[in-house]
Motif scaffolding. Sequence first.
Motif, PDB file in Angstrom:
ATOM      1  N   PHE A  82       0.708  -1.338   0.055  1.00 32.15           N
ATOM      2  CA  PHE A  82      -0.049   0.074  -0.014  1.00 32.15           C
ATOM      3  C   PHE A  82       0.746   1.375   0.025  1.00 32.15           C
ATOM      4  O   PHE A  82       0.372   2.370  -0.440  1.00 32.15           O
ATOM      5  N   LEU A  83       2.092   1.125   0.536  1.00 34.40           N
ATOM      6  CA  LEU A  83       2.889   2.389   0.712  1.00 34.40           C
ATOM      7  C   LEU A  83       3.624   2.628  -0.760  1.00 34.40           C
ATOM      8  O   LEU A  83       3.572   3.933  -1.495  1.00 34.40           O
ATOM      9  N   LEU A  84       3.623   1.567  -1.587  1.00 29.31           N
ATOM     10  CA  LEU A  84       4.244   1.888  -3.053  1.00 29.31           C
ATOM     11  C   LEU A  84       2.865   2.263  -3.784  1.00 29.31           C
ATOM     12  O   LEU A  84       3.276   2.768  -5.160  1.00 29.31           O
ATOM     13  N   SER A  85       1.601   2.308  -3.570  1.00 28.56           N
ATOM     14  CA  SER A  85       0.823   2.877  -4.151  1.00 28.56           C
ATOM     15  C   SER A  85       1.057   4.468  -4.426  1.00 28.56           C
ATOM     16  O   SER A  85       0.722   4.998  -5.515  1.00 28.56           O
ATOM     17  N   LEU A  86       1.844   5.109  -3.656  1.00 27.75           N
ATOM     18  CA  LEU A  86       1.972   6.366  -3.772  1.00 27.75           C
ATOM     19  C   LEU A  86       2.960   6.535  -5.152  1.00 27.75           C
ATOM     20  O   LEU A  86       3.084   7.624  -5.985  1.00 27.75           O
ATOM     21  N   VAL A  87       3.904   5.777  -5.269  1.00 25.28           N
ATOM     22  CA  VAL A  87       4.844   5.469  -6.422  1.00 25.28           C
ATOM     23  C   VAL A  87       4.023   5.312  -7.577  1.00 25.28           C
ATOM     24  O   VAL A  87       3.991   6.164  -8.626  1.00 25.28           O
ATOM     25  N   GLY A  88       2.969   4.540  -7.558  1.00 25.76           N
ATOM     26  CA  GLY A  88       2.078   4.437  -8.766  1.00 25.76           C
ATOM     27  C   GLY A  88       1.294   5.416  -9.075  1.00 25.76           C
ATOM     28  O   GLY A  88       1.089   5.839 -10.303  1.00 25.76           O
ATOM     29  N   GLY A  89       0.831   6.232  -8.158  1.00 24.06           N
ATOM     30  CA  GLY A  89      -0.057   7.196  -8.252  1.00 24.06           C
ATOM     31  C   GLY A  89       0.732   8.817  -8.998  1.00 24.06           C
ATOM     32  O   GLY A  89       0.236   8.924  -9.799  1.00 24.06           O
ATOM     33  N   PHE A  90       2.009   8.629  -8.554  1.00 26.14           N
ATOM     34  CA  PHE A  90       2.906   9.786  -8.861  1.00 26.14           C
ATOM     35  C   PHE A  90       3.208   9.412 -10.388  1.00 26.14           C
ATOM     36  O   PHE A  90       3.103  10.424 -11.087  1.00 26.14           O
ATOM     37  N   LEU A  91       3.814   8.412 -10.581  1.00 26.95           N
ATOM     38  CA  LEU A  91       4.062   7.777 -11.920  1.00 26.95           C
ATOM     39  C   LEU A  91       2.781   8.147 -12.948  1.00 26.95           C
ATOM     40  O   LEU A  91       3.109   8.693 -14.126  1.00 26.95           O
ATOM     41  N   SER A  92       1.710   7.618 -12.547  1.00 27.88           N
ATOM     42  CA  SER A  92       0.522   7.791 -13.531  1.00 27.88           C
ATOM     43  C   SER A  92       0.377   9.122 -13.653  1.00 27.88           C
ATOM     44  O   SER A  92       0.174   9.773 -14.764  1.00 27.88           O
ATOM     45  N   ASP A  93       0.109  10.008 -12.603  1.00 26.71           N
ATOM     46  CA  ASP A  93      -0.452  11.624 -12.901  1.00 26.71           C
ATOM     47  C   ASP A  93       0.675  12.381 -13.666  1.00 26.71           C
ATOM     48  O   ASP A  93       0.519  13.140 -14.407  1.00 26.71           O
ATOM     49  N   SER A  94       1.967  11.839 -13.419  1.00 26.30           N
ATOM     50  CA  SER A  94       2.990  12.987 -13.954  1.00 26.30           C
ATOM     51  C   SER A  94       3.686  12.417 -15.197  1.00 26.30           C
ATOM     52  O   SER A  94       3.907  13.345 -15.849  1.00 26.30           O
ATOM     53  N   TYR A  95       3.838  11.248 -15.512  1.00 26.91           N
ATOM     54  CA  TYR A  95       4.365  10.786 -16.409  1.00 26.91           C
ATOM     55  C   TYR A  95       3.840   9.602 -17.304  1.00 26.91           C
ATOM     56  O   TYR A  95       3.865   9.854 -18.680  1.00 26.91           O
ATOM     57  N   LEU A  96       3.255   8.566 -17.040  1.00 29.26           N
ATOM     58  CA  LEU A  96       2.933   7.361 -17.844  1.00 29.26           C
ATOM     59  C   LEU A  96       1.242   7.380 -18.055  1.00 29.26           C
ATOM     60  O   LEU A  96       0.818   7.103 -19.064  1.00 29.26           O
ATOM     61  N   GLY A  97       0.507   8.033 -17.173  1.00 25.07           N
ATOM     62  CA  GLY A  97      -0.849   7.813 -17.255  1.00 25.07           C
ATOM     63  C   GLY A  97      -1.517   6.350 -16.481  1.00 25.07           C
ATOM     64  O   GLY A  97      -0.611   5.655 -16.499  1.00 25.07           O
ATOM     65  N   SER A  98      -2.546   6.358 -16.316  1.00 20.13           N
ATOM     66  CA  SER A  98      -3.364   5.263 -15.404  1.00 20.13           C
ATOM     67  C   SER A  98      -3.172   4.151 -16.383  1.00 20.13           C
ATOM     68  O   SER A  98      -2.610   2.922 -15.679  1.00 20.13           O
ATOM     69  N   PHE A  99      -3.369   3.959 -17.552  1.00 20.99           N
ATOM     70  CA  PHE A  99      -3.446   2.716 -18.399  1.00 20.99           C
ATOM     71  C   PHE A  99      -2.148   1.994 -18.452  1.00 20.99           C
ATOM     72  O   PHE A  99      -1.858   0.807 -18.342  1.00 20.99           O
TER      73      PHE A  99
END
Length: 593
Positions: A82-99
């Motif tokens: 669950f802590l690594l979810s912050l990494v996923g949220g950051f990468l998604s919003d900033s660089y990669l997108g959710s998909f």
Amino acid sequence: MKFKGDSMSGVMELSVDWRGRPCKANKHGGMTAAVFVLGLQAFEMMAIAAVGNNLITYVFNEMHFPLSKSANIVTNFIGTVFLLSLVGGFLSDSYLGSFWTMLIFGFVELSGFILLCIQAHLPQLRPPHCDMVSDGENCLEAKGSKALIFFLALYVVALGSGCLKPNIVSLGADQFRRGDTEQSRRLSTYFNIAYFAFCMGELIALTLLVWVQTHSGMDVGFGVSAAAMAMGMISLISGTLLYRNKPPRGSIFTPIAQVFVAAITKRKQICPSNVQMLHGSQNQVPATSANVSNLLHTEKFRFLDKACIKIQDGEKESPWRLCTVTQVEQVKIIISVVPIFACTIIFNTILAQLQTFSVQQGSAMNTQIAKGFKIPPASLQSIPYIMLIFVVPLYETVFVPVARKVTGRSSGITPLQRVGIGLFIATFSMVAAALVEKKRRISDETVSIFWIAPQFLIFGLSEMFTAVGLIEFFYKQSLEGMQSFLTAMTYCSYSFGFYLSSILVSLVNRITSASSHSGWLSDNDLNKDRLDLFYWMLAGLSLVNFFNYLFWSSYYSDNPSLSPPRQNDESPEQDLENRGRETLKHMNGCSWK
């Protein structure tokens, strides 16, 4: 920049297909697209729950770690997910997108399950088999390369699952355009359906997959988890052509940092009496709550407003010295939700006990339910999900329509009210657990495992309120480009809850240890430990936490631009008039104090 072709109440919304082209309202998004995301939700939860909920059995029996250490390994693993979810949220919003974030880290998680399967299958990668009870100190815990491979596989799974989770929620919710009442109803319905998919995944994991682990071996069980994860990835990829995607907008931390730097730099300035003199202040209320690109000024955390003060008119200032009102209000929202987030940590500490000590509690009870058939202790966690697959549809089809007529809100009750109800109910889960554990310890006969069912049932009901309410709250408070990251804060609460569980176990052992006896949880035998006292302590902490939540939730207020859609009996003109009143209410000037 806003694309044409995806209109929403007159407001153009930025959304693209998988190739980056503007979305079409009649082709992309909606519940049809969300179904494919829900498929991944169910299969991924099935895979990770089968591992996480029965992991303590594998760590204790196969890897030969002591009981308290085994419990900490499990809670640290789940906390890291669950802590690594912050990494996923950051990468998604900033660089990669959710998909694309989901696609990449979905395969990372799949590779972790495969490595776990290999480690569990090959005897040379595990310590020699022994009986922890009869062999005692001859059972050596896994060390060296064996422990390395185990932890590597475990945390590859954690990395993949953690980065995946917030994006499952945000991508599914992004398929519904934010704005009018009907869209808001569909969004609230989606959150309830997503929780139903979560319950189905958990139920199958805790019955079928745990049964496979118990009777066919953990290697086969981990293999089934890998297969379930592969099915989830197929579901995600199948909906590629239908998704509405929010493109990344660069680092989400830079604008936040700019606000703090600018406010500190101008800390000696005095805010103007007229809010309209602040840089980027809006003179009119947005026509719809979907237009969250411009936020109205609010009076909370007024020190941050100094970041919007113009020193010299006509001269362009650095973005690290002059920010817009929207930037500042965005930071205010993030600060405002932190206390709400913090109040759910104890709730998830209780969840940690149900996945660790309660499983071992069941192992010390009579698991016989029929001649020749014993229920795996971890499968008892399926009981609340059996209940919830009936309760969640009833909540959506019966409770929400009735509450909607009373409150006028599309979701029936507010997300914060839903969270509060769940936090209150959770306390009784630990009360039930403490009473049952005391009965088990003093009973002359082996107590049936079904005596611990109430603690799971009560917590399952509380989770339906708290977990869904918290996710809905964070998503609806997020701005364009920050949905995944703020949703990830929900999962961070799980992380901190599980980490706090590990700290509490160690702290309680240290405090309750004395020269004449060991701590409450320091033995590998629950008949010698005082798990009942530990549960009573958690019940007390949970009740105190509930009253703490009441204080912070009553203090919290939405930004007017993010206020819920109009009530079902209001006309668009009435809604606009009400929003105008909210605007005037929040445009009374700012204080420098």
